[in-house]
Design a protein around this motif. Structure first.
Motif, PDB file in Angstrom:
ATOM      1  N   GLN A  96      58.109  89.169 -56.649  1.00 18.87           N
ATOM      2  CA  GLN A  96      56.984  89.583 -55.809  1.00 18.87           C
ATOM      3  C   GLN A  96      56.938  91.089 -55.576  1.00 18.87           C
ATOM      4  O   GLN A  96      55.885  91.718 -55.778  1.00 18.87           O
ATOM      5  N   LEU A  97      58.045  91.686 -55.178  1.00 19.15           N
ATOM      6  CA  LEU A  97      58.044  93.111 -54.865  1.00 19.15           C
ATOM      7  C   LEU A  97      57.865  93.984 -56.113  1.00 19.15           C
ATOM      8  O   LEU A  97      57.089  94.947 -56.075  1.00 19.15           O
ATOM      9  N   PRO A  98      58.553  93.706 -57.230  1.00 19.53           N
ATOM     10  CA  PRO A  98      58.258  94.488 -58.435  1.00 19.53           C
ATOM     11  C   PRO A  98      56.816  94.344 -58.906  1.00 19.53           C
ATOM     12  O   PRO A  98      56.208  95.322 -59.371  1.00 19.53           O
ATOM     13  N   LEU A 106      49.262 101.090 -60.517  1.00 24.32           N
ATOM     14  CA  LEU A 106      48.004 101.099 -61.273  1.00 24.32           C
ATOM     15  C   LEU A 106      46.805 101.416 -60.388  1.00 24.32           C
ATOM     16  O   LEU A 106      45.817 101.997 -60.865  1.00 24.32           O
ATOM     17  N   LEU A 107      46.877 101.050 -59.117  1.00 24.22           N
ATOM     18  CA  LEU A 107      45.719 101.163 -58.231  1.00 24.22           C
ATOM     19  C   LEU A 107      45.840 102.284 -57.195  1.00 24.22           C
ATOM     20  O   LEU A 107      45.007 102.377 -56.298  1.00 24.22           O
ATOM     21  N   SER A 108      46.872 103.103 -57.305  1.00 31.61           N
ATOM     22  CA  SER A 108      47.066 104.153 -56.301  1.00 31.61           C
ATOM     23  C   SER A 108      46.171 105.365 -56.515  1.00 31.61           C
ATOM     24  O   SER A 108      45.997 106.180 -55.611  1.00 31.61           O
ATOM     25  N   GLY A 109      45.605 105.497 -57.716  1.00 28.10           N
ATOM     26  CA  GLY A 109      44.749 106.640 -58.010  1.00 28.10           C
ATOM     27  C   GLY A 109      43.342 106.457 -57.468  1.00 28.10           C
ATOM     28  O   GLY A 109      43.053 105.547 -56.686  1.00 28.10           O
ATOM     29  N   ARG A 110      42.473 107.346 -57.880  1.00 33.48           N
ATOM     30  CA  ARG A 110      41.097 107.324 -57.386  1.00 33.48           C
ATOM     31  C   ARG A 110      40.100 106.979 -58.492  1.00 33.48           C
ATOM     32  O   ARG A 110      38.952 107.401 -58.466  1.00 33.48           O
ATOM     33  N   GLN A 111      40.559 106.204 -59.463  1.00 35.63           N
ATOM     34  CA  GLN A 111      39.661 105.797 -60.542  1.00 35.63           C
ATOM     35  C   GLN A 111      38.609 104.825 -60.013  1.00 35.63           C
ATOM     36  O   GLN A 111      38.784 104.197 -58.967  1.00 35.63           O
ATOM     37  N   THR A 112      37.552 104.714 -60.771  1.00 39.41           N
ATOM     38  CA  THR A 112      36.464 103.812 -60.397  1.00 39.41           C
ATOM     39  C   THR A 112      36.956 102.362 -60.367  1.00 39.41           C
ATOM     40  O   THR A 112      37.591 101.891 -61.308  1.00 39.41           O
ATOM     41  N   GLY A 113      36.676 101.680 -59.280  1.00 38.60           N
ATOM     42  CA  GLY A 113      37.013 100.268 -59.174  1.00 38.60           C
ATOM     43  C   GLY A 113      38.341  99.976 -58.515  1.00 38.60           C
ATOM     44  O   GLY A 113      38.653  98.805 -58.249  1.00 38.60           O
ATOM     45  N   THR A 114      39.153 101.020 -58.236  1.00 35.62           N
ATOM     46  CA  THR A 114      40.469 100.743 -57.648  1.00 35.62           C
ATOM     47  C   THR A 114      40.355 100.128 -56.250  1.00 35.62           C
ATOM     48  O   THR A 114      41.126  99.236 -55.895  1.00 35.62           O
ATOM     49  N   VAL A 115      39.396 100.589 -55.460  1.00 38.56           N
ATOM     50  CA  VAL A 115      39.224 100.043 -54.109  1.00 38.56           C
ATOM     51  C   VAL A 115      38.848  98.567 -54.179  1.00 38.56           C
ATOM     52  O   VAL A 115      39.344  97.744 -53.392  1.00 38.56           O
ATOM     53  N   MET A 186      49.887  97.058 -50.672  1.00 39.19           N
ATOM     54  CA  MET A 186      49.236  98.040 -49.812  1.00 39.19           C
ATOM     55  C   MET A 186      50.253  98.978 -49.173  1.00 39.19           C
ATOM     56  O   MET A 186      49.969 100.177 -48.982  1.00 39.19           O
ATOM     57  N   LEU A 187      51.442  98.481 -48.851  1.00 39.23           N
ATOM     58  CA  LEU A 187      52.498  99.359 -48.339  1.00 39.23           C
ATOM     59  C   LEU A 187      52.857 100.416 -49.370  1.00 39.23           C
ATOM     60  O   LEU A 187      52.981 101.614 -49.044  1.00 39.23           O
ATOM     61  N   TYR A 188      53.005  99.980 -50.620  1.00 47.96           N
ATOM     62  CA  TYR A 188      53.390 100.919 -51.674  1.00 47.96           C
ATOM     63  C   TYR A 188      52.275 101.930 -51.955  1.00 47.96           C
ATOM     64  O   TYR A 188      52.543 103.107 -52.202  1.00 47.96           O
ATOM     65  N   ILE A 189      51.031 101.478 -51.936  1.00 49.31           N
ATOM     66  CA  ILE A 189      49.916 102.400 -52.157  1.00 49.31           C
ATOM     67  C   ILE A 189      49.890 103.464 -51.062  1.00 49.31           C
ATOM     68  O   ILE A 189      49.701 104.662 -51.336  1.00 49.31           O
ATOM     69  N   ALA A 190      50.099 103.050 -49.824  1.00 49.17           N
ATOM     70  CA  ALA A 190      50.136 104.018 -48.726  1.00 49.17           C
ATOM     71  C   ALA A 190      51.280 105.009 -48.907  1.00 49.17           C
ATOM     72  O   ALA A 190      51.119 106.217 -48.665  1.00 49.17           O
ATOM     73  N   THR A 225      59.781 103.452 -48.108  1.00 47.09           N
ATOM     74  CA  THR A 225      58.796 102.364 -48.076  1.00 47.09           C
ATOM     75  C   THR A 225      59.349 101.111 -48.736  1.00 47.09           C
ATOM     76  O   THR A 225      59.130  99.997 -48.254  1.00 47.09           O
ATOM     77  N   ILE A 226      60.070 101.275 -49.835  1.00 52.60           N
ATOM     78  CA  ILE A 226      60.653 100.125 -50.526  1.00 52.60           C
ATOM     79  C   ILE A 226      61.688  99.448 -49.646  1.00 52.60           C
ATOM     80  O   ILE A 226      61.745  98.211 -49.558  1.00 52.60           O
ATOM     81  N   ARG A 227      62.512 100.234 -48.974  1.00 46.78           N
ATOM     82  CA  ARG A 227      63.507  99.638 -48.075  1.00 46.78           C
ATOM     83  C   ARG A 227      62.837  98.863 -46.942  1.00 46.78           C
ATOM     84  O   ARG A 227      63.291  97.780 -46.564  1.00 46.78           O
ATOM     85  N   LEU A 228      61.759  99.416 -46.407  1.00 48.71           N
ATOM     86  CA  LEU A 228      61.023  98.710 -45.348  1.00 48.71           C
ATOM     87  C   LEU A 228      60.385  97.435 -45.895  1.00 48.71           C
ATOM     88  O   LEU A 228      60.401  96.384 -45.240  1.00 48.71           O
TER      89      LEU A 228
END
Length: 302
Positions: A96-98, A106-115, A186-190, A225-228
């Motif tokens: 789950q975590l990996p 993959l989704l941390s950037g600002r490309q179209t459709g990431t949100v 979402m934690l990792y993205i933040a 963040t990973i430890r949390l």
């Protein structure tokens, strides 16, 4: 000398006022914590020494001492529940975590459709656990479920995951991964968005590949963040319950129980409240040891 004494007196008065202010604001929280956490824990610990059905106050006639805890030691269903809980923790940490970290990268950037994709992957987490369990129970149904229909479409037979004592826990692992990985994503993205972008720009100028940037910049920057996230995952798995009830009910043949579902089905529903309290106290001690040990040895610098 007089000036020094006045300064010391003034500092002492400010400190006293600070303590009084802190107590005034902390009092409501302390009261609620005492009423809804401390007292129930103490009451459960007391009741765990009785063969109590919950209808009358525990008395000396049904005092069994450590008898409820001794029953747990040799209870094979409880041993299976412990194993299943450990299996859920292992799956969370290894799968789950990996998975959440990979999707977050993959989704941390600002490309179209990431949100949009972030919202899609996060939706299972905000869906009620009971609703999620009922949805997947229908999908895993061996007669009319989606999994069976797909299998039959390719020439296979019916797949009865929920009625197989060796595979029922697999269905829980699949649903748990689907349900909760969005929260960790979402934690990792933040955490990724808090990393200084100039580090990536400098690494790109130096010719670092995307993988090298991920290993040498993203992972070290995400370490707290990973430890949390691991901490949340372990404690959440120890208290895993809501998906078990609508999905398998602990069956078949009590093969898919977790610690909390074992407490519910063999303590509360059977009116063995004292035995259930013994399970609850055991779980409480496990959670306390894990939480304080993890905080002491893993998150000591966070």
């Amino acid at each position: 000398m007089a000036t020094t004494q006045r300064l010391a007196y003034s500092g002492s008065m400010r400190a006293q006022r600070g303590w009084k202010t802190a107590l005034i604001f902390a009092a409501p929280a302390l009261l609620l914590f005492t009423l809804f956490i401390t007292l129930p824990v103490l009451e459960a610990g007391y009741a765990s020494f009785f063969n109590w059905n919950g209808l009358r106050a525990p008395s000396a006639d049904n005092f069994v001492g450590l008898g409820n805890f001794e029953q747990l030691v040799g209870n094979k269903t409880f041993q299976r529940a412990l194993f299943n809980t450990g299996l859920i923790i292992a799956t969370s940490l290894v799968v789950q975590l990996p998975l959440a970290l990979g999707v977050a990268a993959l989704l941390s950037g600002r490309q179209t459709g990431t949100v949009l994709f972030r919202m899609i992957f996060f939706l299972p987490f905000i869906l009620a656990e009971v609703a999620s369990g009922l949805i997947w129970r229908f999908m895993f149904d061996g007669d009319v479920g989606l999994i069976t229909q797909i299998s039959q479409a390719f020439g296979g037979g019916e797949i009865h995951l929920l009625s197989d004592k060796n595979l029922a826990i697999v269905s829980i692992l699949v649903v748990a991964t689907w349900k909760y990985f969005g929260f960790h994503m979402m934690l990792y993205i933040a955490g990724m968005q808090a990393i200084d972008r100039s580090l990536y720009e400098a690494a790109a100028i130096d010719g670092a590949t995307a993988w090298q940037r991920f290993v040498n910049i993203t992972l070290p920057g995400l370490a707290p963040t990973i430890r949390l996230s691991v901490f949340f995952a372990i404690l959440g798995c120890l208290q895993f319950f809501d998906l078990v009830v609508p999905l398998t009910g602990g069956g078949p043949l009590n093969s898919s129980h977790t610690i909390v579902s074992f407490l519910y089905y063999f303590g509360i529903t059977r009116m063995r409240i004292g035995f259930g309290d013994a399970v609850g106290v055991t779980l409480f001690l496990i959670c306390v040891v894990v939480a304080f040990s993890y905080r002491r040895w893993v998150m000591k610098n966070d």
